[in-house]
Design a protein around this motif. Sequence first.
Motif, short mmCIF file in Angstrom:
data_model
loop_
_atom_site.label_atom_id
_atom_site.label_comp_id
_atom_site.label_asym_id
_atom_site.label_seq_id
_atom_site.Cartn_x
_atom_site.Cartn_y
_atom_site.Cartn_z
N LEU A 122 -0.15 -22.80 -2.13
CA LEU A 122 -1.90 -23.14 -1.54
C LEU A 122 -2.82 -22.58 -2.86
O LEU A 122 -2.84 -22.12 -4.00
CB LEU A 122 -2.02 -22.66 -0.46
N PRO A 123 -3.87 -23.79 -2.20
CA PRO A 123 -4.99 -22.82 -3.37
C PRO A 123 -5.72 -21.74 -3.29
O PRO A 123 -5.74 -21.73 -2.16
CB PRO A 123 -5.57 -24.65 -3.13
N ALA A 124 -6.30 -20.94 -4.06
CA ALA A 124 -6.49 -19.46 -3.99
C ALA A 124 -8.25 -19.80 -2.49
O ALA A 124 -7.98 -18.55 -1.93
CB ALA A 124 -6.95 -19.11 -5.08
N ALA A 125 -8.33 -21.02 -2.42
CA ALA A 125 -9.36 -20.62 -1.27
C ALA A 125 -8.61 -20.92 -0.14
O ALA A 125 -9.77 -20.80 0.54
CB ALA A 125 -10.25 -22.45 -1.94
N SER A 126 -7.69 -21.29 0.10
CA SER A 126 -6.83 -21.42 0.76
C SER A 126 -6.19 -20.03 1.58
O SER A 126 -5.93 -19.99 2.25
CB SER A 126 -5.87 -22.35 1.16
N ILE A 127 -6.34 -19.07 0.98
CA ILE A 127 -5.49 -18.02 1.03
C ILE A 127 -7.23 -17.45 1.70
O ILE A 127 -8.02 -15.96 0.43
CB ILE A 127 -4.81 -17.08 -0.44
N ARG A 128 -6.64 -16.37 2.63
CA ARG A 128 -7.68 -15.27 3.15
C ARG A 128 -6.98 -13.76 3.27
O ARG A 128 -5.45 -13.58 3.91
CB ARG A 128 -8.18 -15.52 4.64
N VAL A 129 -7.79 -12.78 2.53
CA VAL A 129 -7.06 -11.59 2.22
C VAL A 129 -8.16 -10.78 3.04
O VAL A 129 -9.29 -10.73 3.20
CB VAL A 129 -7.11 -11.00 1.40
N HIS A 130 -7.48 -9.76 4.16
CA HIS A 130 -8.54 -9.02 5.09
C HIS A 130 -7.94 -8.11 5.18
O HIS A 130 -6.79 -6.96 5.29
CB HIS A 130 -7.87 -9.80 6.99
N THR A 131 -8.82 -7.35 4.29
CA THR A 131 -8.81 -5.47 4.12
C THR A 131 -8.34 -5.00 4.87
O THR A 131 -9.56 -4.62 5.83
CB THR A 131 -8.94 -5.08 2.43
N THR A 132 -7.26 -4.12 5.45
CA THR A 132 -7.41 -2.96 6.65
C THR A 132 -7.89 -1.83 5.69
O THR A 132 -7.95 -1.36 4.27
CB THR A 132 -6.17 -3.00 6.64
N LEU A 133 -7.71 -0.91 6.49
CA LEU A 133 -7.71 0.46 6.23
C LEU A 133 -6.46 1.10 5.28
O LEU A 133 -5.26 0.54 5.35
CB LEU A 133 -7.91 1.62 7.22
N LEU A 134 -6.91 1.63 4.40
CA LEU A 134 -5.37 1.80 2.55
C LEU A 134 -4.16 2.32 3.52
O LEU A 134 -2.83 2.53 3.59
CB LEU A 134 -6.09 2.44 1.93
N GLY A 135 -4.32 3.80 4.39
CA GLY A 135 -3.64 4.62 4.97
C GLY A 135 -3.04 5.59 3.63
O GLY A 135 -1.37 5.40 3.42
N GLY A 136 -4.35 5.20 2.35
CA GLY A 136 -3.45 6.08 1.10
C GLY A 136 -3.12 5.31 -0.25
O GLY A 136 -2.62 3.73 0.01
N GLY A 137 -4.21 5.13 -1.44
CA GLY A 137 -3.89 4.20 -1.64
C GLY A 137 -3.68 5.02 -3.70
O GLY A 137 -1.97 4.28 -3.63
N PHE A 138 -4.55 5.22 -3.94
CA PHE A 138 -4.62 6.60 -5.24
C PHE A 138 -3.39 5.90 -6.35
O PHE A 138 -3.00 5.73 -6.90
CB PHE A 138 -3.11 7.81 -5.07
N GLY A 139 -3.51 4.18 -6.37
CA GLY A 139 -3.31 3.58 -7.64
C GLY A 139 -1.58 2.66 -7.29
O GLY A 139 -1.65 1.42 -7.53
N ARG A 140 -1.56 2.90 -6.24
CA ARG A 140 -0.07 2.38 -5.85
C ARG A 140 -0.69 1.23 -5.07
O ARG A 140 0.89 0.35 -4.80
CB ARG A 140 0.33 3.58 -4.44
N ARG A 141 -2.03 0.74 -4.29
CA ARG A 141 -1.79 -0.54 -3.54
C ARG A 141 -2.41 -1.12 -4.29
O ARG A 141 -3.02 -2.25 -3.94
CB ARG A 141 -2.33 -0.32 -1.94
N PHE A 142 -2.84 -1.19 -6.06
CA PHE A 142 -2.93 -2.31 -6.83
C PHE A 142 -1.68 -2.97 -6.98
O PHE A 142 -1.61 -4.07 -7.43
CB PHE A 142 -2.91 -1.61 -7.79
N GLU A 143 -0.58 -2.18 -6.85
CA GLU A 143 0.20 -3.09 -6.92
C GLU A 143 0.09 -4.23 -5.89
O GLU A 143 0.19 -3.98 -4.45
CB GLU A 143 1.77 -2.13 -6.50
N GLN A 144 1.45 -5.37 -5.69
CA GLN A 144 1.63 -6.41 -5.19
C GLN A 144 2.79 -7.05 -4.51
O GLN A 144 2.64 -7.91 -4.27
CB GLN A 144 0.52 -7.92 -5.31
N ASP A 145 3.87 -6.05 -5.00
CA ASP A 145 5.02 -6.11 -4.64
C ASP A 145 5.47 -6.34 -2.91
O ASP A 145 6.34 -7.05 -2.79
CB ASP A 145 6.33 -5.08 -5.14
N PHE A 146 4.82 -5.62 -2.30
CA PHE A 146 4.54 -5.21 -1.14
C PHE A 146 4.42 -6.92 -0.20
O PHE A 146 4.94 -7.07 0.73
CB PHE A 146 4.68 -4.15 0.08
N VAL A 147 2.82 -7.60 -0.98
CA VAL A 147 2.80 -8.53 -0.66
C VAL A 147 3.04 -9.33 -0.11
O VAL A 147 3.61 -10.27 -0.26
CB VAL A 147 1.18 -8.13 -1.65
#
Length: 358
Positions: free
Chosen positions: A117-142
């Motif tokens: 899909l085009p990027a314009a059709s992707i909607r990201v709803h950012t929730t509370l992190l639950g702790g990031g510390f750099g780990r949620r920069f990665e996209q493997d789980f997404v």
Amino acid sequence: MAVVADGFWPAKLGRDALTIEWDEGPTAAVSSGGITKTFDALTQQPGPVARHEGDAAAALTSAAKRLDAVYEVPYLAHATMEPMTCTAHVRPDGCDIWTGTQWQDGTQGVAAKITGLPAASIRVHTTLLGGGFGRRFEQDFVAEAVAIAKAVGAPVKLVWSREDDMQHDFYRPSTFNRLSAGIDAQGSLVAWTHRIISPSIAARAFPALIKDGIDGTSIEGAANIPYTIPNIHVECTMKETGVPVGFWRSVGSSQNAFITECFLDEIAAAAGKDPYELRRYWSWPRSRRAGDGRSRRAAIAASPSPSRSEAGLPRLPKSRSAPPARFASIESSARWTVGSSSIPIPSKPRWRAVSSTA
């Protein structure tokens, strides 16, 4: 391979019931002992130079006393408060993603690549992190959640177990450090060398950050230690091991602060100097300001003496006091002094920590 069910526990039981024979790949024989041996051998050779001022080699040769040390730090998982989670809903006309992410553009990009899909059709709803510390920069789980949702044709909530989270991280790099210091007849620090062997985070995440063969994240807190030393030489060699590495809160400074400050304590002991005064004498002016005031009072309070200090705090016995540590990271200077109280409290020592920043 994924197991989809009506809830987390049934899905986990289904996955646990599987018998899978994995191809462990080319890194199957990688071990901690092997990595240490490789890194140690590399510290015997010159590497790319991150900082060079004066003539550290000559100063070490002529120094009245030389001190050598090796510091090794392990791979560290982020161990965020909540393991990796992501909910994705893929449709022909768009994709919605609910997740805690530190890089929304990356989340949108990986979803667009998987769905087509085009990027314009992707909607990201950012929730509370639950702790990031750099780990949620990665996209493997997404990527996993989006791929499964696309295959199933329905909204999917992906929840990693804590075991998954610890085993499949992008870890803080393991590094091997060989340091040397030269001390003159008056006990002054005249030379400092630091050779670092480390996997590179930037090589995968942001290759443009690598300059002259050096990953800038690996030398944070090593090439810019907040001390004015007349002869200093810092090198860093990148060495990949097959273990995935990623940004870990404060990145290179997280291990290099420990390494350099501990080595300074060793230098102070070898030179017969007070650790606080040694740091204060060699500090950058801005960092010195961070060490004065409250931190200085804390350092005095932590020094061994039965009397009360000029800070108005009871001095702590030597066995329970810690020398102050000073560090510069991300345009800030900080100082910490920690000691335990001599006041007896059943089963609970009382700790006093004082910090200041500039």
